[in-house]
Design a protein around this motif. Structure first.
Motif, mmCIF file in Angstrom:
data_model
loop_
_atom_site.group_PDB
_atom_site.id
_atom_site.type_symbol
_atom_site.label_atom_id
_atom_site.label_comp_id
_atom_site.label_asym_id
_atom_site.label_seq_id
_atom_site.Cartn_x
_atom_site.Cartn_y
_atom_site.Cartn_z
ATOM 1 N N TYR A 115 -4.985 29.753 37.784
ATOM 2 C CA TYR A 115 -5.452 30.442 36.534
ATOM 3 C C TYR A 115 -4.070 30.410 35.675
ATOM 4 O O TYR A 115 -3.943 30.118 34.510
ATOM 5 C CB TYR A 115 -5.745 31.896 36.723
ATOM 6 N N ARG A 116 -2.772 30.992 36.318
ATOM 7 C CA ARG A 116 -1.977 30.787 35.587
ATOM 8 C C ARG A 116 -1.373 29.569 34.763
ATOM 9 O O ARG A 116 -1.017 29.380 33.837
ATOM 10 C CB ARG A 116 -0.717 31.250 36.295
ATOM 11 N N LEU B 238 -3.492 28.998 31.788
ATOM 12 C CA LEU B 238 -3.098 29.909 30.822
ATOM 13 C C LEU B 238 -1.654 29.687 30.124
ATOM 14 O O LEU B 238 -1.639 29.751 29.081
ATOM 15 C CB LEU B 238 -2.650 31.535 31.550
ATOM 16 N N TYR C 115 0.624 38.756 40.224
ATOM 17 C CA TYR C 115 1.501 38.377 41.126
ATOM 18 C C TYR C 115 2.797 38.979 40.542
ATOM 19 O O TYR C 115 3.665 39.377 41.393
ATOM 20 C CB TYR C 115 1.602 36.783 41.233
ATOM 21 N N GLN D 228 -7.540 42.317 47.631
ATOM 22 C CA GLN D 228 -6.967 41.412 48.749
ATOM 23 C C GLN D 228 -7.542 41.888 50.054
ATOM 24 O O GLN D 228 -7.672 41.176 50.854
ATOM 25 C CB GLN D 228 -5.588 41.137 48.569
ATOM 26 N N ALA E 256 -1.261 34.910 26.227
ATOM 27 C CA ALA E 256 -1.366 34.094 27.579
ATOM 28 C C ALA E 256 0.240 34.077 27.885
ATOM 29 O O ALA E 256 0.469 34.249 29.188
ATOM 30 C CB ALA E 256 -1.558 32.656 26.897
ATOM 31 N N GLU F 263 -4.617 32.574 41.770
ATOM 32 C CA GLU F 263 -3.587 33.022 40.439
ATOM 33 C C GLU F 263 -2.735 31.924 39.968
ATOM 34 O O GLU F 263 -2.571 31.755 38.774
ATOM 35 C CB GLU F 263 -2.751 34.164 41.250
ATOM 36 N N LEU G 123 -15.038 32.414 30.916
ATOM 37 C CA LEU G 123 -15.815 32.660 31.952
ATOM 38 C C LEU G 123 -15.186 33.599 33.044
ATOM 39 O O LEU G 123 -15.390 34.497 33.764
ATOM 40 C CB LEU G 123 -16.204 31.504 32.706
ATOM 41 N N LEU H 21 -12.616 35.580 32.453
ATOM 42 C CA LEU H 21 -12.131 36.832 31.680
ATOM 43 C C LEU H 21 -13.421 37.825 31.819
ATOM 44 O O LEU H 21 -13.288 38.931 32.191
ATOM 45 C CB LEU H 21 -11.503 36.993 30.384
ATOM 46 N N ILE I 4 8.470 29.299 40.034
ATOM 47 C CA ILE I 4 7.802 30.912 39.984
ATOM 48 C C ILE I 4 7.114 31.138 41.345
ATOM 49 O O ILE I 4 7.375 32.323 41.521
ATOM 50 C CB ILE I 4 6.576 30.513 39.027
ATOM 51 N N TYR I 5 6.518 30.330 41.957
ATOM 52 C CA TYR I 5 5.534 30.699 43.187
ATOM 53 C C TYR I 5 6.212 30.412 44.484
ATOM 54 O O TYR I 5 5.637 30.728 45.616
ATOM 55 C CB TYR I 5 4.257 30.129 43.075
ATOM 56 N N ASN J 93 -2.549 31.954 51.015
ATOM 57 C CA ASN J 93 -3.528 33.232 50.748
ATOM 58 C C ASN J 93 -4.433 32.566 49.425
ATOM 59 O O ASN J 93 -3.753 32.135 48.514
ATOM 60 C CB ASN J 93 -2.605 34.049 50.467
ATOM 61 N N LEU J 94 -5.740 32.806 49.622
ATOM 62 C CA LEU J 94 -6.499 32.236 48.504
ATOM 63 C C LEU J 94 -6.472 32.857 47.357
ATOM 64 O O LEU J 94 -6.296 32.103 46.311
ATOM 65 C CB LEU J 94 -8.194 32.512 48.973
ATOM 66 N N ASP J 95 -6.260 34.437 47.065
ATOM 67 C CA ASP J 95 -5.818 34.881 45.904
ATOM 68 C C ASP J 95 -4.575 34.394 45.364
ATOM 69 O O ASP J 95 -4.638 34.374 43.883
ATOM 70 C CB ASP J 95 -5.580 36.502 46.156
ATOM 71 N N PHE J 96 -3.675 34.075 46.082
ATOM 72 C CA PHE J 96 -2.551 33.477 45.413
ATOM 73 C C PHE J 96 -2.683 32.065 44.927
ATOM 74 O O PHE J 96 -2.252 32.109 43.737
ATOM 75 C CB PHE J 96 -1.523 33.225 46.711
#
Ligand code: HEM
Lengths: 544, 394
Positions: B301-302, B305, A512, A535, A485, B298, B353, B355, B97-98, B292-295
Motif C-alpha cells: 500500500y505504501r 501511495l 508501521y 494483528q 499521501a 503495508e 477501494l 480507503l 524503510i522496511y 508477516n502478512l500485515d507487514f
C-alpha cells in the motif's frame, strides 16, 4: 431533527456515531464492535443520516464511494475500448471513415464504427461519464469535509474509555510514574507532535492537515474538469490550420485581421550520418532517414490603420521567429505551431510557343499557377490565351475535365495560340505528359519548358484561454495528493484511567511508521508498547 | 564512451543477478537463526551488491547520455532499461524503510527480466526526431518511469502476500491465477532466451510480401517464421518456410515473436515444473513463511501511495506540458496517453477501494498485480501492437 447530547456534555448533530468531543460510542450498532470504524471520526454525514426526499436519494447516490469507484472503473474500461482501433482523428484522410473502418478491419471495423467508437472520447455518453465523476467529486467531498472538520475541531483531550479500548493500537500499563510521562511527552515533542493536556491526560497529534489532502485534490480535479468544459465556450479555444507557401503572407485567422504572418522559407533537414556525429550511424542506417528539423522562418506583422475592404492592408513588422516543433511563435494569447508541410509544390510552369514543323520558338510563357493571367502577348502577332485552367485536373464522371481542388497538384490548361499564320487561333489542351488537340492538327504547340516549386508549411493557430484554469486544477491536484499521501494524521492518547496509564493511537495510514514512533517514544519507560489489536486477531486466526 | 556505457550496464546486470542469489541466501539462512529481526550477513551483502549494481547502471546512463547528447530514454531499449533501473532504485529506497530482504528476492528478478527484455531491442543510439527534441520529453519520461517503478514495488509485495496466503494444497481459481502470473514472468524469460538463441545463430530470413496498402515490400525475420507475412515469398535460401500466412493487417513478424516467446515460455515452464514437481508458487511458499502478512500488505500500500503522485506528475502532468508545446494540445487521446490515464484511474480506484471498502490484504494484493499488468501492457503492448505517436519501435 434532534441533536444528541453526550454524557460529557457535548452536543452532537443528529447521526453522529462517536461523540465529537470525547469519542463515546453513541450509535447502538457500533456499541459491541471490538474495534471502532474511525473513518470521518464517526461524524454525522448527511448521506448516512437522511434518505427521504429525492434530493436525499440523489445526494446519497453521488456521495457513495462505491458509486464513485464504479464510475471510475466504467470510464477506465470505456477508455480502453477506444484504443482497440485508431480513433477517427488518426486515420489517414484518404478515405471516408465510414469506408475506412470496414475496409481495413472487416466486420469488426464496421461494428466499431457503427457503435460510434471511432469518436469515442467525444461521444455524449463518455462525456456524461466524466460529468458524473465530476458531480460525484463535488457531492462526496461536501458530504464529508464539513462534518470531518467539525469533529476534528471539537475533539477533547480526555477520551471515553470505550473509545480508547477500541482503537487498533491500545495498551494498559501500571505503576507508571510522572517522570515516564514527562519523558514520553518530551520525546513526542521532539518528533514534532502537537501536545495538548487536560486533567493529566495527554493528546499528541500531528499531520492533521493531511486529512484535507483528498478534498484539495478533488477540488483540483473539479477545476480541471471545469477548465476542460470551458473549451466548448465560443472564443475560449481556437484551433485552426494555416497553409502558407514560401513568400506568401496571410492573415492569421481569428485575430480580426489584426495580425498577418509570412512564410519566408520552409526548411526540412535530415540527419546526415556523414556530417553528424558517427554515434547515430547505425540507427540512421536502420531507419533509412531520420528527420532532424522542420522549420518555418516566419515574420509576424501587425496591421496599422483601419481595414479597408479591397485594399492591401498596411503592415508593420512585429517580430521574426524560426518556428520549429517544440518552439512555437507566441504573440498575445496566440501561438503558431509547426504541424505539417508539403515539399516542392508546383508554383509556376513555363512553356514555349513552338512551331511543330520547324521547331522554332516564339517566346516563353511563365504561368503562376495560383494566379494565371488570362492572356500573354508575345509580340509580332504571337500570343497565348488561357481559356481554361484546372489546377488539380481530372476527368469527371461525365468525361468533362474538372478540378478536384484549387491546389495545383496536377495542372491542366486549355490554350488558344495565335500566330501570324493562324490569326484566329488554335486550341490545345495541355496537361502533364499529355496534349490533346481537339480540332485536328495544330501548327503550333506549347512546349513544356520547366517548373518552379515552393515548399508549403502548415501552422496551427492556437488560442486557449482555458489553459490557466487547467494549470490551476493540476497544481491543486498535485498539492492535494502529496498532502494526503506523504503525510499522515497521527494521534496518540496517553490517559489516566483508574490509576492506570492507557495508551491508544490512531493514524489514517502508515501504521508501521506510527508503531515505530511509539516504540521509540516509549523505550526505557515503564509504559508498555500498545498492542496491534488487528494483528492479534489475525494471528489468532492464522494460528501462528 | 559507448563501449564503456554498455559494459557498465552489463556489470550492473550481473551484479543484480548475484544480488538476487544472495537475497535468496538471506531468506534461507534466516530460517536457521529464527525470528531475529533485521538483516543477516547474506542480506547485507545482497543489498550492497544491489547498490553497487545500481551505481554501475547510473554510470551506464550518464555515459550514454554524454555519448548521445540527450538523455537515453528515447527508444524502447533505453526507456525499458531505465525503467529497470528505477525499479532497482525504488526497491533500495523501500528497503531502507522496511528492511526486508524478502522484497529483494521478489523485485530484483522482475528488474532483471525487464532489463533483459529491454536488451532484445535495437541498442543503437538514435538521433531525436523534432518532436522529441525537448527537455520536457526527458523530464516526462524519467518521472513517469520512476512512478511506474514505485508502483511496481507494490506488485512485488503483493506477490509475496499472495504466495503466502493462498492455500496451495488444492487447485483453485486463486492458485490458477497466481500461477498465471508466474507463467507470465517465465514467458518473458522465454522471449529473452529464444531471441538470444536465434541472434546467436545469426538467423536471418528475408521475405517479399504485400503490405496492407497493396504495395510490395520486404521484411527480415530474425526468428524462423511460423506466421509468414501476407503473400510472403521467402528469398533467403535454406530457411524455414512459414507454417501459416497472416493477412496484411496483422504484423506477422511481431506475431511470430509472440508465438516463439510462448513456445519458449511453455518449454521453460514445463522444465521448471518437472524439476519442482509442484506449482512455482507452491515452491516459493516456504521462502515467505516468516513474513508477516500485515507487514507486506503495508509495504504494498505504501508503495502505491508513494508512487501515485509521482506517476501523476510524470505520466500525466509533465506529459501534458510537453504535448502542449510539441503537439499544440495537452491531450490528444493517443493510445499511449489513454493507457496512462487508465493506469491512473486504476490506481485511483485502488486507493478508494482500500480507503472506503476496506479492501486490504488479499484483495489489495490482487489489485497490485493487476496494476502491474496494466503498466506492463502500456510499456510493451501499446508500443508494439497499438502504434501511436509515442511508438518508439519501428
Ligand atoms: C478520477 C477521479 C478521482 C481521483 C483521481 C481521486 C483521487 C483521490 C485520492 C488520491 C484520494 C486519497 C486517497 C488516499 O489518501 O488513500 C481520494 C480520497 C477520496 N476520494 Fe477520490 N478521487 C477521484 C474520484 C472520486 C470520486 C468520484 C469520489 C466519489 C465518490 C471520490 C471520493 C473520495 C473519498 C470519499 C475519499 C476519501 C477521503 C477521506 O477519507 O478523507 N473520489 N481520492
Amino acid at each position: 431533527m434532534k441533536d444528541v447530547k453526550c454524557e460529557c456534555g457535548h452536543v452532537n448533530p443528529h447521526g453522529t456515531v462517536l461523540c465529537e468531543a470525547c469519542g463515546k460510542v453513541l450509535d447502538e450498532q457500533s456499541q459491541d464492535k471490538s474495534l471502532l470504524d474511525m473513518r470521518y471520526e464517526g461524524s454525522a454525514r448527511r448521506s448516512q443520516t437522511y434518505n427521504k426526499s429525492i434530493v436525499d436519494k440523489i445526494w446519497n447516490f453521488f456521495s457513495s464511494v462505491k458509486v464513485g469507484v464504479w464510475l471510475i472503473v466504467v470510464t477506465l474500461v470505456a477508455s480502453a475500448a477506444g484504443t482497440i482501433l485508431p480513433q477517427e482523428m488518426y486515420i489517414p484522410p484518404t478515405m471516408p471513415a465510414e469506408e475506412y473502418y470496414e475496409d481495413q478491419y472487416g466486420w469488426f471495423g464496421k461494428l466499431y464504427y457503427e457503435l460510434g467508437f471511432n469518436n469515442l472520447y467525444s461521444s455524449w455518453w463518455y462525456l456524461v461519464l466524466i460529468a458524473m465523476i465530476g458531480i460525484s467529486l463535488v457531492i462526496c467531498s461536501l458530504d464529508r469535509v464539513v462534518p470531518l472538520y467539525k469533529a476534528l475541531k471539537a475533539q477533547k483531550v480526555t477520551r471515553h474509555e470505550g473509545f480508547l479500548k477500541r482503537q487498533r493500537l491500545f495498551g494498559i500499563s501500571e505503576n507508571v510514574d510522572e517522570q515516564d510521562i514527562a519523558a514520553v511527552k518530551q520525546r513526542l515533542k521532539a518528533k514534532r507532535y502537537n501536545i495538548r493536556e487536560e486533567n493529566g491526560d495527554l493528546l499528541a497529534e500531528k499531520g492533521r492537515f493531511s486529512r484535507w489532502g483528498p478534498y484539495v485534490n478533488h477540488v483540483g480535479l473539479i477545476i480541471f474538469l471545469i477548465g476542460g468544459m470551458l473549451r466548448f465556450v465560443p472564443g475560449m479555444y481556437i484551433d485552426k490550420v494555416l497553409w502558407l507557401r514560401e513568400g506568401e503572407t496571410k492573415v492569421v485567422p481569428e485575430t480580426d485581421g489584426q495580425y498577418y504572418v509570412a512564410n519566408e522559407k520552409f526548411i526540412l533537414e535530415n540527419y546526415d550520418k556523414e556530417k553528424e556525429d558517427k554515434t547515430f550511424e547505425a540507427a540512421i542506417d536502420r531507419a533509412g532517414m531520420v528527420v532532424k528539423n522542420y522549420q518555418t522562418n516566419a515574420v509576424l506583422y501587425k496591421r496599422v490603420g483601419p481595414a479597408i475592404p479591397g485594399e492591401q492592408p498596411e503592415l508593420e513588422k512585429v517580430k521574426e521567429h524560426k518556428i520549429k516543433v517544440n518552439q512555437p511563435l507566441k504573440f498575445e494569447k496566440f501561438a503558431l505551431y509547426q504541424v505539417d508541410y508539403k515539399l516542392d509544390e508546383l508554383n509556376t510552369m513555363s512553356f514555349s510557343l513552338t512551331n511543330k514543323a520547324t521547331g522554332n520558338t516564339f517566346g516563353d510563357v511563365k504561368i503562376n499557377l495560383y494566379d494565371p493571367k488570362p492572356k500573354y502577348d508575345l509580340g509580332n502577332g504571337y500570343g497565348v490565351e488561357v481559356l481554361s485552367f484546372f489546377p488539380d485536373f481530372e476527368f469527371a464522371k461525365d468525361g468533362e475535365p474538372t478540378t478536384k481542388s484549387r491546389i495545383p497538384n496536377n495542372p491542366a490548361f486549355v490554350f488558344k495560340m495565335t500566330s501570324p499564320e493562324v490569326p484566329k487561333g488554335e486550341t490545345s489542351f495541355v496537361a502533364i505528359q499529355q496534349t490533346i488537340e481537339p480540332l485536328g492538327d495544330n501548327q503550333y504547340k506549347m512546349a513544356f519548358k520547366g517548373i518552379e516549386t515552393k515548399n508549403v508549411t502548415a501552422l496551427t493557430v492556437r488560442k486557449d484561454l482555458t489553459i490557466w484554469i487547467i494549470v490551476l486544477g493540476g497544481i491543486l491536484f498535485m498539492i492535494g495528493v502529496i498532502q494526503g499521501a506523504y503525510w499522515n494524521h497521527r494521534r496518540i492518547w496517553v490517559q489516566n484511567k483508574n490509576g492506570e496509564i492507557w495508551i491508544a493511537a490512531h493514524t489514517n495510514k502508515n501504521w508501521y511508521g506510527l508503531k515505530r514512533e511509539i516504540e521509540s517514544a516509549l523505550s526505557e519507560t515503564k509504559i508498555n508498547i500498545p498492542n496491534d489489536q488487528i494483528q492479534r486477531e489475525k494471528m489468532d486466526k492464522e494460528g501462528v | 564512451m559507448v563501449t564503456i556505457s554498455s559494459n557498465l550496464l552489463y556489470i550492473a546486470f550481473i551484479l543484480y543477478l548475484v544480488a538476487t542469489l544472495f537475497f535468496g541466501g538471506a531468506i534461507k539462512a534466516k530460517k536457521n537463526i529464527g525470528e531475529k529481526k533485521g538483516t543477516n550477513r547474506w542480506g547485507k551483502i545482497a543489498v550492497f551488491l544491489t547498490i553497487v549494481g545500481f551505481i554501475s547502471q547510473v554510470g551506464y546512463f550518464i555515459t550514454r547520455w554524454i555519448a548521445a547528447g540527450h538523455a537515453p530514454v528515447s527508444n524502447l531499449f533505453e526507456f525499458t532499461t531505465f525503467f529497470g533501473m528505477c525499479l532497482v532504485g525504488a526497491f533500495i529506497v523501500i528497503y531502507f524503510i522496511y528492511r526486508t530482504p524478502l522484497l529483494g528476492l521478489f523485485t530484483m528478478p522482475v528488474a532483471i527480466l525487464v532489463i533483459a527484455y529491454a536488451s532484445m531491442f535495437p541498442r543503437d543510439i538514435s538521433p531525436l526526431i523534432p518532436a522529441l527534441q525537448s527537455d520536457w520529453l526527458h523530464i516526462h519520461v524519467t518521472t513517469a518511469a520512476l512512478g511506474e517503478a514505485i508502483l511496481a514495488i507494490s506488485f512485488g509485495a503483493g506477490l509475496i502476500y499472495l504466495v503466502k496466503v493462498i492455500d496451495q494444497s488444492k487447485a483453485s481459481k486463486r492458485t490458477f491465477w497466481l500461477e498465471a502470473v508466474m507463467f507470465g514472468l517465465v514467458t518473458t524469460l522465454g522471449f529473452v532466451l529464444v531471441s538470444t538463441l536465434f541472434s546467436a545463430m545469426d538467423y536471418k530470413a528475408e521475405f517479399n510480401w504485400i503490405n496492407k496498402n497493396d504495395q510490395a515490400a520486404t521484411i527480415e525475420y530474425t526468428m524462423p517464421a511460423i506466421t509468414g507475412p501476407h503473400e510472403g515469398e521467402i528469398i533467403t535460401k535454406g530457411k524455414f518456410e512459414p507454417l501459416v500466412e497472416m493477412p496484411a493487417l496483422i504484423n506477422a513478424k511481431k506475431m511470430n515473436s509472440v508465438i516463439w516467446s510462448f513456445i519458449g515460455g511453455f518449454i521453460l515452464y514445463g522444465l521448471i515444473r518437472l524439476i519442482l514437481r509442484k506449482r512455482i508458487s507452491a515452491a516459493l511458499q516456504p521462502l515467505v513463511k516468516n513474513i508477516n502478512l500485515d507487514f507486506v500488505d503495508e509495504i504494498s500500500y505504501r508503495s502505491v501511495l508513494i508512487g501515485f503522485p509521482v506517476f501523476t506528475l510524470g505520466a500525466l502532468i509533465f506529459a501534458m506540458i510537453w504535448a502542449q508545446i510539441a503537439w499544440t494540445r495537452f491531450w490528444g487521446w493517443d493510445p499511449k496517453e489513454v493507457w496512462a490515464l487508465i493506469t491512473w484511474l486504476f490506481y485511483a480506484a485502488f486507493l478508494h477501494l482500500r480507503l472506503s471498502k476496506g479492501w486490504h490484504g488479499e484483495k489489495s494484493a490482487w489489485l497490485a498485480v493487476i496494476g502491474f499488468v496494466i503498466i506492463m501492457f502500456n510499456l510493451v503492448a501499446v508500443n508494439l501492437v497499438i502504434a501511436g505517436l509515442h511508438s518508439y519501435a519501428g
